[in-house]
Design a protein around this motif. Structure first.
Motif, short mmCIF file in Angstrom:
data_model
loop_
_atom_site.label_atom_id
_atom_site.label_comp_id
_atom_site.label_asym_id
_atom_site.label_seq_id
_atom_site.Cartn_x
_atom_site.Cartn_y
_atom_site.Cartn_z
N ARG B 169 -24.46 8.86 -138.18
CA ARG B 169 -23.91 9.15 -139.50
C ARG B 169 -22.42 9.42 -139.37
NH1 ARG B 169 -24.67 14.90 -142.12
NH2 ARG B 169 -23.33 14.66 -143.95
N ALA B 170 -21.64 8.78 -140.24
CA ALA B 170 -20.19 8.99 -140.23
C ALA B 170 -19.85 10.27 -141.01
CB ALA B 170 -19.48 7.80 -140.85
N LEU B 171 -18.97 11.06 -140.45
CA LEU B 171 -18.51 12.27 -141.14
C LEU B 171 -17.13 12.09 -141.76
CD1 LEU B 171 -19.72 14.95 -138.56
CD2 LEU B 171 -20.91 14.09 -140.58
N THR B 172 -16.51 10.97 -141.47
CA THR B 172 -15.24 10.62 -142.11
C THR B 172 -15.40 9.22 -142.71
OG1 THR B 172 -14.40 9.92 -139.96
CG2 THR B 172 -13.76 12.10 -140.73
N ALA B 173 -14.45 8.82 -143.55
CA ALA B 173 -14.75 7.72 -144.47
C ALA B 173 -14.12 6.38 -144.12
CB ALA B 173 -14.31 8.13 -145.88
N ASN B 174 -13.56 6.25 -142.92
CA ASN B 174 -12.97 4.96 -142.58
C ASN B 174 -14.01 3.85 -142.66
OD1 ASN B 174 -10.37 5.85 -142.00
ND2 ASN B 174 -10.89 6.33 -139.87
N ARG B 175 -13.53 2.68 -143.06
CA ARG B 175 -14.44 1.54 -143.07
C ARG B 175 -14.02 0.49 -142.06
NH1 ARG B 175 -14.74 -0.03 -149.27
NH2 ARG B 175 -12.49 0.19 -148.99
N SER B 176 -12.81 0.60 -141.54
CA SER B 176 -12.38 -0.36 -140.52
C SER B 176 -11.82 0.40 -139.33
CB SER B 176 -11.30 -1.29 -141.07
OG SER B 176 -10.03 -0.68 -140.98
N ARG B 177 -11.71 -0.32 -138.22
CA ARG B 177 -11.23 0.33 -137.01
C ARG B 177 -9.74 0.62 -137.08
NH1 ARG B 177 -9.02 -3.29 -133.25
NH2 ARG B 177 -9.04 -5.43 -134.02
N TYR B 178 -9.09 0.14 -138.12
CA TYR B 178 -7.68 0.45 -138.29
C TYR B 178 -7.49 1.83 -138.91
CZ TYR B 178 -7.21 -4.39 -137.15
OH TYR B 178 -7.28 -5.57 -136.49
N GLY B 179 -8.57 2.48 -139.21
CA GLY B 179 -8.49 3.85 -139.68
C GLY B 179 -7.66 3.98 -140.94
N GLU B 180 -8.13 3.37 -142.02
CA GLU B 180 -7.33 3.38 -143.25
C GLU B 180 -7.10 4.78 -143.79
OE1 GLU B 180 -10.21 1.98 -142.72
OE2 GLU B 180 -11.43 1.70 -144.52
N PHE B 181 -7.97 5.72 -143.44
CA PHE B 181 -7.76 7.10 -143.86
C PHE B 181 -7.22 7.98 -142.75
CE2 PHE B 181 -11.19 5.59 -146.72
CZ PHE B 181 -10.50 5.73 -147.92
N GLY B 182 -7.44 7.59 -141.52
CA GLY B 182 -6.96 8.38 -140.40
C GLY B 182 -7.71 8.06 -139.13
N GLU B 183 -7.40 8.80 -138.10
CA GLU B 183 -8.03 8.58 -136.81
C GLU B 183 -8.68 9.87 -136.34
OE1 GLU B 183 -5.05 7.28 -134.13
OE2 GLU B 183 -4.40 5.64 -135.42
N SER B 184 -9.91 9.76 -135.88
CA SER B 184 -10.61 10.91 -135.34
C SER B 184 -10.28 11.10 -133.87
CB SER B 184 -12.12 10.74 -135.50
OG SER B 184 -12.46 10.72 -136.85
N GLY B 185 -10.61 12.29 -133.38
CA GLY B 185 -10.42 12.56 -131.96
C GLY B 185 -11.57 13.40 -131.43
N TRP B 186 -11.25 14.55 -130.89
CA TRP B 186 -12.26 15.42 -130.30
C TRP B 186 -12.97 16.23 -131.39
CZ3 TRP B 186 -13.00 15.24 -124.98
CH2 TRP B 186 -12.03 14.55 -124.27
N SER B 187 -14.20 16.62 -131.09
CA SER B 187 -14.96 17.39 -132.07
C SER B 187 -15.87 18.38 -131.35
CB SER B 187 -15.81 16.46 -132.95
OG SER B 187 -16.71 15.72 -132.16
N ALA B 188 -16.31 19.41 -132.10
CA ALA B 188 -17.20 20.42 -131.53
C ALA B 188 -18.12 20.94 -132.63
CB ALA B 188 -16.39 21.57 -130.93
N ILE B 189 -19.41 21.03 -132.31
CA ILE B 189 -20.41 21.54 -133.24
C ILE B 189 -20.53 23.05 -133.07
CG2 ILE B 189 -22.86 21.46 -133.88
CD1 ILE B 189 -22.92 18.57 -132.90
N SER B 190 -20.67 23.76 -134.21
CA SER B 190 -20.72 25.22 -134.17
C SER B 190 -22.01 25.71 -133.51
CB SER B 190 -20.61 25.79 -135.58
OG SER B 190 -21.72 25.39 -136.35
N ARG B 191 -21.97 26.99 -133.11
CA ARG B 191 -23.12 27.57 -132.39
C ARG B 191 -24.37 27.67 -133.26
NH1 ARG B 191 -22.01 30.18 -127.38
NH2 ARG B 191 -20.00 29.40 -126.67
#
Lengths: 307, 699
Positions: B169-191
C-alpha cells in the motif's frame, strides 16, 4: 577506552547538548565560579600583572586585539591568543595541539616564561589551592564558556530572514566554492584537525619558495612528522567577527585580509594543504564571505563573561 | 551523575573476550569452511572457493550443518559464475537437508520459490519476502505484520508491505517514478504500530521534511508535516520512543557533517544531541524505558571499525557499551534491557547481546547467534523476532555479444570478470573498446568504492587507485586515460571528480557547486566535460573546459520531469526520458542538438521506461529499458532516431535495475550488470536468539 562523564551545562542554541567532560573533573557551579575567579587573578603571574583575561579578554570573545599579547615583564611569545569559547568540544589544545586535555592545557600558560612565568608550585602557594584544583577549576570554567545562538544558528534552523541576502550568498560560498567547510565544519565550525595554509612559511628570496622556511614549525614540532611542519589547528569561527587579528600568528588584521589570503590560495610551501587552492572569487563573492564572517557567527555567550 | 568505573568496563570486556574465545573453539570442518568463505568473499576467487567447498562436503559428511552451509556457498559461487549447477545444488539442499532449516530456507529463496513460513517455535531464520522492490529503508511493525519501505523502482512512494496478505500500500501519492509530488526516503513505524514517520522531499524544492501518517485505513492517508528542514539537511528517522513523543533521527547536513538528534512528534522541535562526521550512524534505537538511545559510529577513517554508544535523551550522559571492533552495529534493544548488536569480532558476522542498565553495561556480552546473513536491522517485534534485510544476490559485470539486426543477445552466459564486485557495476567502455571500467561499492553498495579496469585483450583486471569514498557513474575519457564521475571524497563532500587511471590522482572539479549536480560525461573532443544541474525544476546541461575551467550552458530542457540527458556519439542529437502524468505515459525523447523540436521515439505506460539508456555507437538510436505494467521484468527496445522502435529478444529478469549498460564501440557487444540470482532484496526474521523469553511491550 575513553569514557565521558557529563553534567548539565547551559548550552546555547545551535550547539550540541552533549558536552564531553572527563570522568575525573565533573562540572559543578562552584568549580565554574572558582575557575572564573582564577581566570582573572593576576596572582598567577610572576610580576602580578597578567591574568588569563589579559590575553583572553571576555569583552572581546576571549581574545585580544593584538597579533601577540604581552606577557610578564613585557615579554612576548610568537602566537596569537585564540578564543577559549566552545573548547568543551575540543580534541586537541593550543595551536599545535600539544595538550590533549583542557586540564593539561590550562597550566601551561601559567608556567610559560613568556606568558605568566609562574611555576605551579608557586601558584599553589599564592592561591592556597593544590595545583590540580587550580587546573580543574580553570578547565571547568573554560569548558562552561560557550558561544552560540547566532544568526547562523537561526538560519540553519529555518529562520530564513536571520541572514541578509548577502550573508546567505556568503554561506553558499562558504559551503561551496569557498571550500571553507573542508575545515570549518559542524556546530563549532572546526574539524579540530591540523592544516598547513602557508601562514607560517617565509618564502625568503626565491619567489618559488624553494629556499623558504617555516618560521613556526607548528604541529610538526610536536608530532615530529615532517609533513605536518607549518600546520596549525583549525580555530572555531564562533564570534570570528570580533576576534581580530587572525591566524595563528595574528598576521592578518581583518576579515578582508583572511578572505583575500584564501582567495589567492594561501601561501605556497612544500606542505601546503592540497585543499587550499586559488579560489578566484570575484569581489562581490569575497565581500559576501566577509559579510557572513563579520556577523553571522556572533551570538550569545554562556555564561556571561567575567569582568 | 553515575559512570562505570574503568575496572567495571575491563571486567565486562574480559567476560566478552572469554565468550568470544569459546566461540572460536571450532571443529576442523568449521575452520575449513571459514577459509573457503574467505576465498570466496575476500579473495573473490570463486573457482578456488568451489574446490574448497567440495572438499568440505566430501570430508565432513557427518557435520551436516557445515556441509549444508558449504553447499549453499558453493551454489552461490556457481550462480555468480552463471553456471546452472547452482540450481542443482540448491535443489539438493532442499531435498537432502531438511533438518538444516536456515540453509534450506535460503536455498528455497534462491530457487525463487515461496518463502516457507516456520512455526513460531522454530528456532532459526525465516525468509519472509523477496523481490526487486525489497529495500532496507524502513522498519517492521511491533506485531511483525507490516514493513515500511520505499518504492524506488516505480513511484518513489513510501510503502507498507503486509506480510499476511502479501499486498503493498502506498502512503504517498506519486504515480510515476519521477516523483511528481516528491521523493520518499527513510521511514520508521511507531512502537504502537499506529503511525509511520517518513522522510519526504517535496518536488521542486531543496527542502526535506519529516512527515507522519496513520497506518490504519486504506488508500493514501493524509500525512502531517512534522518538520521542514530548509537548510538542506536530510533527516533520517530510525526509531520512535516507546511512548511516541520522540523520533531518533540522524540529520545529514550540507556542510558534510551529521548530527544525532531527536525530533518531537508533537511540535517538530529538534533536540540536537551530538555532531559527528559525514558517515553518520547505521542505526539508532531507543531503550525500552525511552531514556536512552543507542547508536553505532565509525572509529576509523575507512569505517571498518566502529563502536556502540548509549546516550541519555537529554544529552547529559554518554557511555561506550561496545568498544571499537569490526563492524559493530546496533541492531535492536530488547525490552529486558539487552542491547542487541552485530559484530565481526569473532571472525564472522554474529549477533551479540549485552545487558545495559541506566545507560551502562551491567554484565557480560553474550554471543546470541553466529554467522548471521546481514547486519541491516529493520527492528525487532514484540515477540523478539529481529527483521533484517539482505541483498538477494550479488551483482556482477557481464559482457555478451549482441546482434541488433536480429535483436538477440547471443551468449547470455559469457562472463566479463570473476572479480568479486559486490555491488553496483556501472560499466563504461573506452572509446577504442579495449578497456572496460566498472565499480564495486561493497556488499551493500554504500562504499567505499573500488574502480576496476579490465583490459579486454589480455583479460587482466586491475584496480585503479583513487582517493574517493564513493563513486557514482564513471565515464571514460575518449583517450581512456581518465575517468570522470560524480562521487564523495574522504571527507564526505559531494562533487565531480576526474581520476587519472594510471596514477590514481583524483581531482575535484571546482566551481561546480550547484543543485542537482550529476551525470558527468566527456564531450567528443576530450577537452570538455558536460554535467547536469537542476535549476527551477529544469534540467540544465553545462559544458566545462578542462583547460580553462570556463563553463557555459549548452542545453536547457523546460520539462520538470526529465532524467539525465545523453548526447549521441556524433553530437547531433540529445535524448532524455520524460513522464507525462496527464497522459499517463512515459516517453523516450530525442531532439537535434543544433535546434529543433524533440520527438518521442518510444512510448510506454506511465513508469514504463527505465532509468538508464544509451546511444548506439553509430548514433542511429537508443537502447532503452521498457517496463511492463507490473514494472518487472523489463524488456529492451531499440528506438531509432528515424523509424519504428522494436523489441529485442533479451531476457533481463535477472539484470540489475539500478545498474547501467554500455554498448561496445564496435556495436556488437554489451556490458551490463546482472544478478547472480534474484534481483532486489530479501527480508528475514531471526528468531529465538535472545537469552530470555521476551515479554510484549517493545520491539
Amino acid at each position: 577506552m575513553k569514557l565521558f562523564a557529563v553534567a548539565a551545562l547551559v548550552v546555547p542554541f545551535g550547539l550540541d547538548l552533549f558536552v564531553p567532560v572527563p570522568e575525573g573533573n565533573p562540572v559543578t557551579p562552584e568549580k565554574i565560579a572558582l575557575g572564573r575567579q582564577l581566570f582573572g587573578d593576576t596572582r598567577l603571574s610572576r610580576d602580578g600583572t597578567i591574568a588569563c583575561t589579559s590575553c583572553h579578554d571576555p569583552e572581546r570573545a576571549f581574545t585580544k586585539p593584538e597579533a601577540v599579547s604581552p606577557g610578564v615583564f613585557g615579554r612576548r611569545g610568537h602566537r596569537n591568543a585564540p578564543t577559549i569559547l566552545n573548547r568543551a568540544w575540543g580534541r586537541a589544545f593550543f595551536w599545535d595541539g600539544r595538550a590533549a586535555t583542557l586540564e593539561e592545557q590550562v597550566v601551561k600558560p601559567i608556567e610559560d616564561p613568556n606568558e605568566m612565568d609562574m611555576p605551579l608550585s608557586e601558584a599553589t602557594r599564592r592561591i592556597g589551592l593544590p595545583g590540580v584544583d587550580i587546573a580543574n577549576a580553570l578547565a571547568t570554567y573554560i569548558r562552561s564558556s560557550m558561544a552560540g545562538d547566532a544568526p547562523f544558528d537561526h538560519y540553519v534552523n529555518g529562520q530564513r530572514t536571520a541572514l541578509t541576502p548577502e550573508e546567505q550568498n556568503g554561506l553558499r560560498l562558504f559551503r561551496g566554492r569557498g571550500n571553507c567547510t573542508v575545515c570549518h565544519v559542524g556546530p563549532n565550525l572546526t574539524d579540530e584537525k591540523f592544516h598547513n595554509t602557508g601562514v607560517a612559511w617565509a618564502p625568503a628570496i626565491e619567489s618559488d619558495g624553494r629556499y623558504g622556511r617555516f618560521v613556526d614549525e607548528g604541529r610538526g614540532a610536536i608530532s615530529g612528522n615532517a609533513a605536518e611542519r607549518g600546520a596549525f589547528k583549525t580555530p572555531t569561527l564562533r564570534e570570528v567577527g570580533r576576534t581580530a587579528p587572525y591566524m595563528h600568528d595574528g598576521s592578518l588584521a581583518t576579515l578582508e585580509d583572511v578572505v583575500d589570503f584564501y582567495n589567492r590560495g594561501g601561501r605556497p610551501n612544500p606542505n601546503l594543504d592540497p585543499e587550499v587552492q586559488p579560489l578566484r572569487l570575484p569581489g562581490t563573492d569575497q565581500r559576501a564571505l566577509v559579510a557572513l564572517l563579520r556577523r553571522a557567527f556572533n551570538g550569545r555567550l554562556s555564561p556571561s563573561p567575567a569582568r | 551523575m553515575t559512570t562505570p568505573t574503568r575496572s567495571t568496563i575491563a571486567a565486562v570486556l574480559a567476560a566478552a573476550s572469554v565468550a568470544l574465545g569459546s566461540a572460536q573453539q571450532r571443529s576442523q570442518a568449521e575452520i575449513d569452511l571459514q577459509a573457503a568463505i574467505r576465498t570466496e568473499s575476500v579473495n573473490g576467487d570463486l573457482a578456488a572457493a568451489i574446490r574448497q567447498y567440495t572438499a568440505i562436503v566430501n570430508a565432513h559428511q557427518s557435520e551436516r550443518a557445515v556441509v549444508a552451509t558449504a553447499l549453499l556457498h558453493m551454489a552461490d559461487c556457481y550462480q555468480k559464475m552463471g553456471d546452472a549447477e547452482s540450481r542443482r545444488i540448491y535443489e539438493r539442499l532442499v531435498r537432502e537437508f531438511a533438518d538444516q532449516t536456515e540453509a534450506v530456507a535460503t536455498a528455497r529463496a534462491r530457487l525463487g520459490g515461496p518463502a516457507q513460513p516456520a512455526a513460531r517455535s522454530t528456532r532459526g531464520d525465516r525468509a519472509l519476502w523477496t523481490g526487486p522492490e525489497v529495500d532496507l529503508f524502513g522498519t517492521v511493525s511491533p506485531d511483525g505484520r507490516y514493513l515500511s519501505y520505499t518504492d524506488w523502482a516505480t513511484t518513489n512512494n513510501t510503502m507498507i508491505h503486509d506480510f499476511v496478505t502479501g499486498k503493498d500500500r502506498a502512503l504517498t501519492a506519486n504515480r510515476s517514478r519521477y516523483g511528481e509530488f516528491g521523493e520518499s526516503g527513510w521511514s520508521a513505524i511507531s512502537r504502537d504500530g499506529r503511525q509511520i514517520a517518513f522522510q519526504w522531499k517535496p518536488a521542486g524544492t531543496d527542502d526535506n521534511e519529516l512527515r507522519l501518517s496513520p497506518l490504519a485505513g486504506t488508500g493514501v492517508p493524509k500525512s502531517r508535516l512534522l518538520k521542514r528542514f530548509t537548510d538542506g539537511e536530510a533527516p533520517r528517522p530510525f526509531d520512535w520512543s516507546p511512548e511516541g513523543s520522540w523520533l531518533a533521527v540522524l540529520l545529514e547536513r550540507v556542510d558534510g557533517g551529521s548530527t544525532i538528534g531527536l525530533v518531537s512528534t508533537v511540535d517538530g522541535t529538534v533536540r540536537q544531541l551530538k555532531s559527528i562526521d559525514w558517515r553518520g550512524v547505521n542505526k539508532m534505537v531507543f531503550s525500552a524505558d525511552g531514556r536512552w538511545v543507542a547508536y553505532d559510529v565509525a572509529t576509523t577513517d575507512d569505517g571498518g571499525q566502529s563502536e556502540v554508544r548509549v546516550m541519555a535523551i537529554d544529552g547529559s550522559r554518554e557511555h561506550i557499551v561496545v568498544a571499537t571492533g569490526t563492524d559493530n552495529r546496533v541492531m535492536a534493544w530488547s525490552p529486558d534491557g539487552n542491547l542487541v548488536f552485530a559484530s565481526r569480532n569473532s571472525g564472522t558476522l554474529s549477533l551479540w547481546t549485552i545487558p545495559v542498565r541506566d545507560g551502562m553495561v551491567s554484565g557480560a556480552a553474550r554471543l546470541a547467534k553466529e554467522n548471521i546473513i546481514s547486519p541491516w536491522s529493520l527492528g525487532m517485534t514484540t515477540a523478539g523476532s529481529l527483521y533484517i534485510w539482505k541483498r538477494a544476490s550479488t551483482p556482477y559485470v557481464k559482457v555478451a555479444p549482441i546482434d541488433f539486426s536480429s535483436g538477440r543477445l547471443l551468449d547470455d552466459d559469457s562472463l566479463s570478470s570473476q572479480t568479486y564486485i559486490g555491488s553496483r557495476g556501472r560499466a563504461t567502455w573506452s572509446s577504442d573498446g579495449k578497456s572496460l571500467a566498472y565499480i564495486s561499492c561493497g556488499s551493500q553498495g554504500g562504499g567505499p568504492c573500488a574502480l576496476y579496469v579490465r583490459d579486454m585483450t589480455s583479460g587482466v583486471v586491475s584496480q585503479a587507485r583513487h582517493s574517493l569514498r564513493y563513486l557514482g557513474f564513471p565515464q571514460f575519457s575518449p583517450d581512456g586515460r581518465r575517468v570522470v564521475a560524480d562521487g564523495r571524497d574522504s571527507k564526505g563532500r559531494s562533487g565531480l571528480f576526474i581520476i587519472d587511471v594510471a596514477s590514481g590522482v583524483t581531482t575535484k572539479l571546482g566551481s561546480v557547486d550547484v543543485p542537482g549536480l550529476g551525470w558527468p560525461e566527456w564531450a567528443r573532443d576530450g577537452q570538455s566535460i558536460r554535467y547536469q544541474t537542476r535549476q527551477a525544476g529544469q534540467r540544465v546541461v553545462i559544458e566545462r573546459r578542462s583547460d580553462s575551467a570556463t563553463t557555459r550552458e549548452i542545453l536547457r530542457i523546460p520539462a520538470a520531469v526529465t532524467d539525465r540527458v545523453r548526447f549521441s556519439p556524433d553530437d547531433r542529437w540529445y535524448a532524455y526520458m520524460q513522464s507525462d502524468t496527464a497522459q499517463r505515459q512515459s516517453k523516450a525523447m530525442v531532439a537535434p542538438f543544433d535546434g529543433g523540436e524533440p520527438r518521442a521515439v518510444l512510448t510506454a505506460p506511465i513508469n514504463g521506461i527505465g532509468f538508464h539508456f544509451v546511444w548506439l555507437p553509430d548514433s542511429s538510436g537508443l537502447l532503452v529499458q521498457r517496463r511492463d505494467a507490473t514494472s518487472h521484468p523489463e524488456s529492451w527496445w531499440l528506438a531509432p532516431v528515424a523509424g519504428a522502435p522494436r523489441k529485442l529478444d533479451i531476457d533481463v529478469t535477472r539484470w540489475h535495475d539500478g545498474g547501467t549498460f554500455a554498448v561496445h564501440p564496435d556495436g556488437r557487444h554489451l556490458a551490463f550488470t546482472a544478478f547472480a540470482g534474484n534481483a532486489g532484496g530479501e527480508i528475514w526474521a531471526l528468531e529465538n536468539f535472545l537469552p530470555v523469553p521476551v515479554a510484549p511491550q517493545s520491539r
